[in-house]
Scaffold this motif. Structure first.
Motif, mmCIF file in Angstrom:
data_model
loop_
_atom_site.group_PDB
_atom_site.id
_atom_site.type_symbol
_atom_site.label_atom_id
_atom_site.label_comp_id
_atom_site.label_asym_id
_atom_site.label_seq_id
_atom_site.Cartn_x
_atom_site.Cartn_y
_atom_site.Cartn_z
ATOM 1 N N GLN A 184 -37.290 -22.362 -5.110
ATOM 2 C CA GLN A 184 -38.412 -22.626 -4.152
ATOM 3 C C GLN A 184 -37.589 -22.933 -2.739
ATOM 4 N N SER A 185 -36.615 -23.420 -2.412
ATOM 5 C CA SER A 185 -35.891 -23.637 -1.073
ATOM 6 C C SER A 185 -35.849 -22.108 -0.743
ATOM 7 N N HIS A 186 -35.277 -21.184 -1.508
ATOM 8 C CA HIS A 186 -34.959 -19.718 -1.059
ATOM 9 C C HIS A 186 -36.312 -19.100 -0.681
ATOM 10 N N ILE A 187 -37.333 -19.244 -1.491
ATOM 11 C CA ILE A 187 -38.895 -18.686 -0.802
ATOM 12 C C ILE A 187 -39.169 -19.182 0.307
ATOM 13 N N LYS A 188 -38.921 -20.686 0.601
ATOM 14 C CA LYS A 188 -39.312 -20.988 1.833
ATOM 15 C C LYS A 188 -38.507 -20.537 3.024
ATOM 16 N N LYS A 189 -37.231 -20.191 2.690
ATOM 17 C CA LYS A 189 -36.256 -19.811 3.751
ATOM 18 C C LYS A 189 -36.643 -18.272 3.968
ATOM 19 N N ARG A 190 -36.992 -17.417 3.018
ATOM 20 C CA ARG A 190 -37.538 -16.051 3.320
ATOM 21 C C ARG A 190 -38.642 -16.216 4.345
ATOM 22 N N THR A 191 -39.633 -16.959 3.824
ATOM 23 C CA THR A 191 -40.710 -16.810 4.673
ATOM 24 C C THR A 191 -40.473 -17.321 6.059
ATOM 25 N N ALA A 192 -39.491 -18.101 6.368
ATOM 26 C CA ALA A 192 -39.225 -18.670 7.757
ATOM 27 C C ALA A 192 -38.617 -17.458 8.321
ATOM 28 N N TYR A 193 -37.533 -16.843 7.578
ATOM 29 C CA TYR A 193 -36.669 -15.822 8.106
ATOM 30 C C TYR A 193 -37.625 -14.663 8.944
ATOM 31 N N ALA A 194 -38.736 -14.268 7.993
ATOM 32 C CA ALA A 194 -39.679 -13.230 8.137
ATOM 33 C C ALA A 194 -40.467 -13.782 9.507
ATOM 34 N N ARG A 195 -40.934 -14.664 9.567
ATOM 35 C CA ARG A 195 -41.513 -15.495 10.504
ATOM 36 C C ARG A 195 -40.877 -15.556 11.967
ATOM 37 N N ALA A 196 -39.603 -15.923 11.860
ATOM 38 C CA ALA A 196 -39.085 -16.027 13.142
ATOM 39 C C ALA A 196 -38.656 -14.347 13.680
ATOM 40 N N LEU A 197 -38.189 -13.605 12.794
ATOM 41 C CA LEU A 197 -37.956 -12.229 13.355
ATOM 42 C C LEU A 197 -39.142 -11.479 13.896
ATOM 43 N N ASN A 198 -40.224 -11.745 13.241
ATOM 44 C CA ASN A 198 -41.467 -10.998 13.727
ATOM 45 C C ASN A 198 -42.063 -11.721 14.967
ATOM 46 N N ASN A 199 -41.807 -12.856 15.203
ATOM 47 C CA ASN A 199 -42.299 -13.509 16.313
ATOM 48 C C ASN A 199 -41.551 -13.498 17.703
ATOM 49 N N ALA A 200 -40.228 -12.861 17.290
ATOM 50 C CA ALA A 200 -39.212 -12.987 18.459
ATOM 51 C C ALA A 200 -39.647 -11.561 19.288
ATOM 52 N N ILE A 210 -35.436 -2.386 7.665
ATOM 53 C CA ILE A 210 -36.953 -3.289 7.765
ATOM 54 C C ILE A 210 -36.311 -4.896 7.846
ATOM 55 N N ASN A 211 -35.701 -5.207 6.886
ATOM 56 C CA ASN A 211 -35.350 -6.626 6.696
ATOM 57 C C ASN A 211 -34.615 -7.033 7.917
ATOM 58 N N ARG A 212 -33.612 -6.205 8.554
ATOM 59 C CA ARG A 212 -33.049 -6.695 9.528
ATOM 60 C C ARG A 212 -33.838 -6.664 10.972
ATOM 61 N N ILE A 213 -34.712 -5.600 10.864
ATOM 62 C CA ILE A 213 -35.367 -5.633 12.345
ATOM 63 C C ILE A 213 -36.695 -6.218 12.434
ATOM 64 N N SER A 214 -37.495 -5.902 11.455
ATOM 65 C CA SER A 214 -39.069 -6.647 11.365
ATOM 66 C C SER A 214 -39.340 -6.866 9.990
ATOM 67 N N PRO A 215 -38.914 -7.974 9.380
ATOM 68 C CA PRO A 215 -39.291 -8.120 7.829
ATOM 69 C C PRO A 215 -40.665 -8.025 7.521
ATOM 70 N N ILE A 216 -41.010 -7.286 6.381
ATOM 71 C CA ILE A 216 -42.511 -7.253 6.084
ATOM 72 C C ILE A 216 -42.707 -8.647 5.359
ATOM 73 N N ARG A 217 -44.135 -9.238 6.039
ATOM 74 C CA ARG A 217 -44.462 -10.449 5.406
ATOM 75 C C ARG A 217 -45.759 -9.581 4.513
ATOM 76 N N PRO A 218 -46.350 -10.429 3.662
ATOM 77 C CA PRO A 218 -47.287 -9.924 2.688
ATOM 78 C C PRO A 218 -48.452 -9.076 3.094
ATOM 79 N N ALA A 219 -49.047 -9.389 4.561
ATOM 80 C CA ALA A 219 -50.049 -8.599 4.807
ATOM 81 C C ALA A 219 -49.811 -7.292 5.608
#
Lengths: 409, 452
Positions: free
Chosen positions: A393-409, B226-235
């Protein structure tokens, strides 16, 4: 050799293959065949090349790691028997012979009965025989006293294999360590023989009382003494547990070397460490579990030392706990069973730590059972999926947070 | 521009790396197109046996989107159409005629591409049959033209053994490559990421952001980029494309004709040593003569289209595929070894310390075959599957979720970020011989069918 294999492939193999006379016994033939030589299978799809490791090799190497414990156990059993029975002319060789006569039947019964169940289930379920039983069949005898009646060995391993493993679907599906399940069954069903507070010193096997093994001077039957765990637990308030152990003949040194009575394979910490080094070099067992187990034991040991308790046992330094009883064997060989242990790396740290901590807790705080390792490991086997659940569960949370952080950067 | 060092990974030391030189492979009369090559595509044939086609005529279309067409790589006569189960077209064979006619499309320049609208460009690529070169994540399928991808990833860093050497292929085609990149830039509101390997020298291009990936395989996998540059979120959707294919798109735009050739790499232990190199071949042309000339004889061989970790098994009379620029040939190894469970393991390649050969793995190049080296067993969690996984993925749990058909859990555990190729090393090291790639592929299919 080639001639023999060609003969087997042409004449014997068809009997066991589909449509053959002994089709149902195919798992047995397959096991023998792939034991003699690696299977001829090729990769069905990508990746087209595979590592040359397989489960057979993995399991057999664990058995190799157990050999120092077995050899030491054989010598120790014979040696203690000869000493306690005041056998005249006892030497290293007669120790080995006597020990072999005591220990090997237990190992044989364990493998034979365990193997029969394994084959039976493989045939009924029509799957290949799993090599996991090679390890279970060796682990189990090593955690038994050498004086255990053979019928109990047979009953124990049957329980372990069937209830501990096969009803879940076999190796890979079981929740508990099968060898430990088997031992726990004996522990509660036949406490007279395997209780943990009293230990055999030597019984005269009448069959071997001839002069061949050295003459038995005094025929004592069923003599027992207190185990280090029981001695330490019984040390009176205000006294020194180390002193009490010393008086009963247990020192840090002989408990490390293992020249004390106890279960066949678990008395010698040195033999266990030989196996441990082998497992770590080959990378088979998890160092995380072993290390965190010792850390958990040390932490809890220090905690008890620091608490203002009157019991002498609670003041015992943790390294005594490390060499007493079955902890060293348990943490190296039982707790690291990849099937029943925690699956995630973070989970392994928690799992190992809790085994170490619970072992000390049960030993000191629980008046009913002197040995805590077995119960601690079984308890954590049951808890491992829960631990893993939280890690995932904590792994899933971290994954989501990582994706959010990089995409907002 | 960024530098990414991938630490977790493993380079399989296999013999037969193709030399960096290109041989012109004389064109063949026989061409083959494989509708079956496109995963999940339902194709409708537009030709019948005996039809005459020009180079660039439509052979078949996508049933679900008839604008997506697939065109003939050569002009001639359709000689055979092979149908599989349920009359699904498997391959279409065309024999080239002496006077080959070509269909022509509009031509553009490097800069005029930039003035096209996204819609015009998409239509042009769909209509010319080059659109399917662009794939998308999640699901690694032909890109959905209607999607709004947040980025386009161009992979010029592939690392699985073996890859066509992109810096070699690029030589002389820089203009086409840049034109292709310009076109890709029109497809997204976001950036075009050009992912390069630290080992190869590829110049900078204005319209793309360059990234350098170094380290062992899978440093070159698109999922890692992709993971390192701009990870995919579900949508999210991203478009992905292999760098070689960008050149093909560029050539199409520049010349107004379907590109004729591409460069393939031929390698592997069962290819004769002097023949392990790159070949310039016509798209779709039959490779039987090439294989006959270059492969070792007298052995049962496996020809893999793609790399050794995630390619497909093809027949010896296979044609050049639409995707992929590599062919890897190795021996079908059915040899049996005496008591493999206890031998020191010096002569069998392994990444595990249980085999002594793992120590030699650092320098020695192995003549690997297809042996499974064991039998299938129930999965036991060893943690080894994640040993070479630079993506933050719990492989064991993902496999469990996939086997349990738990689509929600699969998505949470990150399956949408991945492609079956990302689990090739996990399958390689697994002592239980679990078919990891297949399980992940089925998991992805299930999610696609059920919807998110």
């Amino acid at each position: 050799m080639k001639f023999l294999f060609d003969f087997l492939d042409k004449n014997i193999a068809p009997l066991f293959e589909k449509g053959g006379k002994f089709e149902r016994l195919y798992p047995l033939y397959e096991a023998g065949d792939t034991f003699a030589r690696t299977p001829a299978d090729v990769t069905p799809s990508a990746p087209h090349v595979r590592d040359s490791i397989d489960q057979k090799r993995l399991m057999v190497f664990v058995v190799y790691a157990l050999l120092p414990c077995l050899f030491f156990g054989i010598w120790n059993a014979g040696h203690l028997f000869n000493i306690s029975n005041h056998v005249e002319g006892a030497s290293f060789m007669t120790d080995i012979i006597r020990g072999s006569a005591m220990v090997l039947p237990i190992v044989l019964v364990s493998y034979l009965v365990g193997g029969i169940w394994e084959v039976l289930f493989a045939i009924v379920r029509r799957h290949e025989i799993n090599e996991g039983f090679l390890v279970t069949g060796m682990l189990f005898p090593l955690v038994l006293p050498p004086t255990l009646p053979l019928w109990q060995v047979a009953v124990g391993i049957s329980f372990g294999i069937i209830i501990g493993k096969e009803i879940f679907g076999g190796v890979g599906y079981n929740i508990l360590n099968p060898a430990l399940t088997a031992r726990a069954f004996l522990f509660f069903a036949y406490p007279a023989q395997i209780s943990g507070d009293k230990v055999w010193v030597g019984t005269a096997h009448t069959a071997f009382d001839s002069g061949f093994f050295g003459k038995v001077a005094e025929n004592i039957d069923g003599v027992t003494a207190a185990t280090p765990l029981a001695v330490a637990a019984a040390a009176e308030k205000g006294t020194d547990a180390i002193h009490a152990l010393g008086e009963a003949g247990y020192t840090l040194w002989n408990m490390t070397v293992g020249t004390i009575p106890g279960c066949i394979g678990s008395t010698s910490v040195i033999a266990i460490m030989l196996g441990m080094v082998f497992l770590l070099i080959t990378g088979i067992a998890s160092w995380r579990v072993m290390l965190s187990g010792v850390i958990g034991m040390a932490a809890t040991g220090y905690l008890f030392n620091a608490l203002p308790l009157e019991s002498a046992y609670s003041q015992l330094p943790f390294y005594y706990h490390l060499v007493m009883g079955g902890f060293a064997f348990g943490i190296v060989f039982m707790a690291t069973d990849p099937v029943s242990c925690a699956a995630t790396n973070a989970g392994k740290w928690i799992y190992g730590f809790m085994i170490g901590a619970l072992t000390v807790l049960i030993r000191i705080a629980n008046p009913a059972y002197p040995e805590g390792t077995m119960l601690a490991i079984l308890f954590m086997n049951v808890m491992a999926p829960l631990v893993d659940h939280f890690v995932v569960q904590s792994h899933i949370k971290k994954r989501t947070a990582y994706a959010r952080a990089l995409n907002n950067a | 521009m960024a530098d990414f060092k991938i630490k977790k990974g493993f380079d399989i030391k296999v013999l037969g790396k193709p030399k960096p030189e290109i041989e012109e492979y004389a064109s063949q009369q026989l061409f083959t197109v494989y509708p079956s090559e496109f995963d999940g595509l339902k194709s409708r044939l537009k030709v019948a046996e005996g039809d005459r086609v020009k180079r660039g005529d439509i052979l078949f279309v996508n049933k679900k989107n008839e604008k997506m067409v697939f065109r003939s790589p050569c002009g001639g006569t359709v000689t055979a159409i092979n149908l599989g189960p349920r009359r699904v077209p498997v391959h279409v064979q065309i024999e080239q005629s002496a006077q080959e006619e070509s269909v022509t499309f509009g031509t553009y320049t490097k800069d005029s591409v930039k003035s096209l609208s996204r819609e015009q460009l998409v239509d042009h690529l769909l209509n010319t049959g080059m659109w399917p070169l662009i794939k998308q994540r999640p699901f690694s399928k032909i890109a959905d033209p209607a999607a709004a991808p947040k980025a386009v990833f161009v992979n010029a860093a592939k690392s699985a053994p073996f890859q066509a050497d992109f810096s070699l292929i690029l030589k002389g085609d820089e203009n086409a490559f840049e034109t292709g990149l310009n076109a890709l830039a029109k497809l997204t509101e976001g950036k075009v990421h050009l992912c390069k390997s630290a080992k190869s020298a590829i110049p900078e291009f204005g319209c793309a952001t360059s990234h350098i990936f170094s380290g062992p395989h899978p440093a070159g996998n698109t999922s890692v980029h992709i993971n390192r540059i701009s990870p995919i979120r579900p949508a999210d959707t991203v478009y992905t494309i292999a760098a070689q294919d960008v050149i093909l798109i560029g050539k199409l735009l520049l010349t107004g004709e379907l590109p004729r050739t591409k460069v393939i790499a031929l390698g592997g232990p069962a290819v004769k040593e002097e023949c392990r190199k790159h070949y310039r071949v016509r798209l779709g042309s039959n490779l039987k003569p090439l294989f006959e000339k270059t492969l070792e004889v007298g052995k049962e061989l496996r020809i893999v289209s793609g790399n050794i970790l995630c390619g497909d098994i093809v027949k010896a009379d296979s044609g050049v595929r639409f995707y992929g620029s590599e062919f890897f040939v190795l021996e079908e190894d059915r040899s049996r070894h005496l008591m493999g469970w206890t031998m020191p393991g010096l002569f069998q390649y392994s990444s595990h310390r249980v085999n002594l050969s793992s120590l030699m793995g650092l320098t020695h190049e192995w003549k690997l075959g297809t042996s499974l080296h064991g039998s299938h067993r129930a999965m036991v969690v060893t943690g080894w599957m994640d040993r070479y996984q630079p993506l933050n993925i719990m492989t064991d749990y993902l496999i469990r979720a996939a086997l349990a058909h738990d689509t929600g859990e699969m998505v949470q555990l990150g399956i949408l970020e991945t492609d079956p190729e990302d689990f090739a090393l996990a399958a390689f090291v697994d002592p239980h011989k679990t078919d990891v790639c297949k399980i992940i592929k089925q998991g992805l299919q299930e999610i696609e069918e059920e919807g998110l």
